[in-house]
Motif scaffolding. Sequence first.
Motif, PDB file in Angstrom:
ATOM      1  N   VAL B 282       0.861  -1.184   0.000  1.00 55.31           N
ATOM      2  CA  VAL B 282       0.000   0.000   0.000  1.00 55.31           C
ATOM      3  C   VAL B 282       0.897   1.233   0.000  1.00 55.31           C
ATOM      4  CG1 VAL B 282      -1.951  -1.066   1.197  1.00 55.31           C
ATOM      5  CG2 VAL B 282      -0.142   0.035   2.519  1.00 55.31           C
ATOM      6  N   THR B 283       0.355   2.346  -0.459  1.00 56.21           N
ATOM      7  CA  THR B 283       1.152   3.559  -0.469  1.00 56.21           C
ATOM      8  C   THR B 283       0.270   4.767  -0.217  1.00 56.21           C
ATOM      9  OG1 THR B 283       2.792   4.840  -1.720  1.00 56.21           O
ATOM     10  CG2 THR B 283       0.944   3.949  -2.951  1.00 56.21           C
ATOM     11  N   THR B 284       0.865   5.790   0.349  1.00 50.71           N
ATOM     12  CA  THR B 284       0.212   7.088   0.407  1.00 50.71           C
ATOM     13  C   THR B 284       1.270   8.124   0.069  1.00 50.71           C
ATOM     14  OG1 THR B 284      -1.016   8.673   1.752  1.00 50.71           O
ATOM     15  CG2 THR B 284       0.445   7.180   2.937  1.00 50.71           C
ATOM     16  N   GLY B 285       0.904   9.070  -0.766  1.00 46.10           N
ATOM     17  CA  GLY B 285       1.902   9.976  -1.335  1.00 46.10           C
ATOM     18  C   GLY B 285       1.733  11.418  -0.899  1.00 46.10           C
ATOM     19  N   GLY B 286       2.524  12.272  -1.515  1.00 44.74           N
ATOM     20  CA  GLY B 286       2.459  13.715  -1.238  1.00 44.74           C
ATOM     21  C   GLY B 286       3.482  14.187  -0.227  1.00 44.74           C
ATOM     22  N   PHE B 287       4.460  13.333   0.100  1.00 44.37           N
ATOM     23  CA  PHE B 287       5.418  13.685   1.141  1.00 44.37           C
ATOM     24  C   PHE B 287       6.576  14.558   0.639  1.00 44.37           C
ATOM     25  CE2 PHE B 287       3.084  10.305   3.138  1.00 44.37           C
ATOM     26  CZ  PHE B 287       3.044  10.674   4.472  1.00 44.37           C
ATOM     27  N   ASP B 288       6.575  14.896  -0.638  1.00 47.27           N
ATOM     28  CA  ASP B 288       7.682  15.702  -1.178  1.00 47.27           C
ATOM     29  C   ASP B 288       7.396  17.184  -0.925  1.00 47.27           C
ATOM     30  OD1 ASP B 288      10.074  16.185  -2.411  1.00 47.27           O
ATOM     31  OD2 ASP B 288       9.248  16.135  -4.439  1.00 47.27           O
TER      32      ASP B 288
END
Lengths: 486, 429
Positions: B282-288
């Motif tokens: 699973v993944t969740t993004g937007g950490f950049d």
Amino acid sequence: MARRSNRQIEHLLRRAGFGARPDELDFYGDLSIPDAVDTLVNFDQINTDIDSLIGQPGYVGYTTNGTFSPRTVIADARQRWLFRMVHSDRPLQEKMTLFWHNHFATGYTKLAGALGSAEGARYLAAKASEDPGGVRGQIEMLRDNALGNFRDILTNIARDTAMLFWLDGVTNTKTKPQENFGREIMELFTMGVGHYTEPDVYAAARVFSGWNVQRTGAGDALHYEFIYNAGQHETTAKTFSFPIYADGNPTIPARAAAGGMQDSLDLINALAGNPNTARYLATKLYRFFVSEFGAPDPSFVNAIASVYLQSGYDMKVVMREVLLSPQFWDPNNYFARYSWPVEFVVRALKDVGWTGFSVATALTPLSNMGQTLYEPPDVSGWRLGKAWFSTSAMLSRMNFAAQLATNQKFNIAARAKAAAAGQSPDTLLTFFQRELVTAPFDPGVVAELSTYLRSTGAWTGSDAQLQAKGSGLVHLLSGSSEYQFV
Amino acid sequence: MKVTRRQFVKFTGGGIGAFTMTFAAPEFLSDLARAQGAHVRNLVVLYLSGGNDSLSMLIPYNDPFYYSRRPTLAVPAGQVLQVGTDSSRVALGLHPRLTGLRQIFDQGRLALIQRTGYLNQSRSHFTGNDIWSTADPNNAAGLGWVGRYLDSLPSPVDALAGWNTTASMPHVLQSAQTAVPAIASPANYAFQSPNSGTEATAERTSVVRIASHVPIDRPELAFVYGSTQGALATLNKVATVATYNGSLAGAANYPANNGFAQALKAVAGAMVRGIGTRVFYVTTGGFDTHSGQNVVQTNGAYYNLMATLNDGLLAFYNDLRNQALLDDTLVLSFSEFGRRISENGSSGTDHGAASVMMAMGGRVNGGLYGTAPNLNTDPKNPTLENAAGDVTFETDFRSVYARVADNWLGTDSVSLLGGNFKKPVLTFV
């Protein structure tokens, strides 16, 4: 109308375009290979106003809420681009624009979050001729420069409003350099990873400090445009680990703020002319136009890299060389690429038919296949090759093939009937194998297709049977593993 | 990288065999077996995409340099959710939005492993992700470490041994022999046809039969055949997962507008239905978060990242507890890098180095592992690197993987990771 088969022209148009409509096969089939390549790369000599055809009868349709507005509605922008891919008489222009979109991968969602949805679409997809403020979106800039000079493309990208928001250039200031664009222009846009250092990243951030946007115009014309903000430029010297100037000097000198914009132009010039950039681009071109199987051919990479450098980064010269290279024409490289989802969808439309089909229908399937135009997953672009072929993405391709065959059921039957292809299961199979060209099937697969056509009752060749078996066969062919290669 | 599906194909006996196998009873634990106390060990790999700013997630709230170096991003000490002090006596607190993770931490089921990374950590998203995925800084183009684990399982490996909840194949799952299906939405995972009735059945039969003709001498084409086979083999089992809605009532259930939580719902559904999957991604993004990171403000960028993470993991944890599956499950998080300590001029943070890994599950020994960085700007500060700009690693991330391999997956970490990375103090599982 049955297609006019031509193995070489079909290969050329799968790569330099998105497959071939019957009229494209006719047109290019009359040309020698060198003439066909020259026609493709000199697309600026083909007069066309492709967008004026949108909404006309006889072309693929679109669906929208209210007025069709690609300038402000991203779903409409996606449809306009898909329309161009299907119908443009400048296929290589659209293909190269897609190549650059993946190369300078900029995503709509971040822009929409920062600027609102209409502005997000505008800075990616607006044409200057249709925008009240004369805004030319990033993809339109890339389209105008599809076979332009790579250094010009880099300069335009560095000044591009969408890019300045996407990689945070708008926050890059004298006292607080912002590294995002400075890193990616070296890692992803030019030389590639391993050819720059962390201190180079800091130096590049300082080089681009002051490259920003300003708000200008009024009313509908109000928009952002590029500005060099001298007051935010960091003026000290910047030294890199690679040569900046022709004499090998790696240091951009300290300059007064007023003239500091030259820093970036010097860096862009150095990056465009760096031999690692030449090889990086040549490798990417090999993967996109020649083959994804095995390692890139070193002689191709060397040859194209040197044409790139000798031509002064002229992509038209480079692409002519690519399309005339022996590697491009090696029959072992036919069908040696995993198609991108948009390549698959557009080619299927050209092969199966588009009358009565709306490209809006393709947007959700494309997303399920892993490719939404104007929305690459991150700045490194889409994951290519095998990464397109997860099980769910493959299922989405098979299901898009089913949707298109469903939509085109009557057209499919009428085509088969007009070509007198309905006499027997085998004439139907031969006909549609010619209409939907695939990587070669093993004999066992052909036998299965024949078995399928003979299942569920005796062959009569009736309209009802041609509709059922024709659409089923088109589904099986366009959803086959062999059809996924280009 | 050379990936072929030959062996996969051989093991499953081709498409027809694989297809009929889907009608067989699952070979894994039945509800009855679970009720009798039998356990399996599921691994959920969680990727925080973009480079998580772990200093905003696990906060050394008494470090004065935390505040001086992050004038707009620091969370006030009074707002952190205190979780005690680590072995170096640094007081730590979770981000204020992580109320659910704090509950799990208090129950002793969340381990936070500080300063994980590796020597000369890459600041590139892509190289970084490759290294964390392969567990090999020297050959970041190789197979994923979880993919290699799947390859090491006794054959035949079930077509659903792994489940990737995203649309594309993450590097960590790339394997030589085991095709991990990508199933982002169980409900949309169905076979379509332009016809109906017997015509549609004939078509599906034909697709299955065609998929059995794998071209052995054309590896690239065989790979796509493998994807087709995988899709066909998994359709029926996945359909059972599509109907799973979670065991929790109302607001406690998986939030509908949280894609990460919805992915975890599918994971829980796969476990509850017992379809045999052991490894999930699973993944969740937007950490950049280069700019406008807004750590503290309600609905700020980082605040929302924490909300997504917290709400998804809390629902998953409670759902699995209700289903008596918590002891069967280990969640392990990673991100490609931490972020720079000092905030930049855009109220954001740039790419950094070491970060915090999380492990969550019913058999996790919760708590704080490793020591927090001291954020003092002295260039000689041993907990930092890059002229005190970034956090330097204390625990090689492969030591965390080794613990999971040896103590959870029950495999040999030395052969899986190509070296001995065992670190006895890492007793989190």
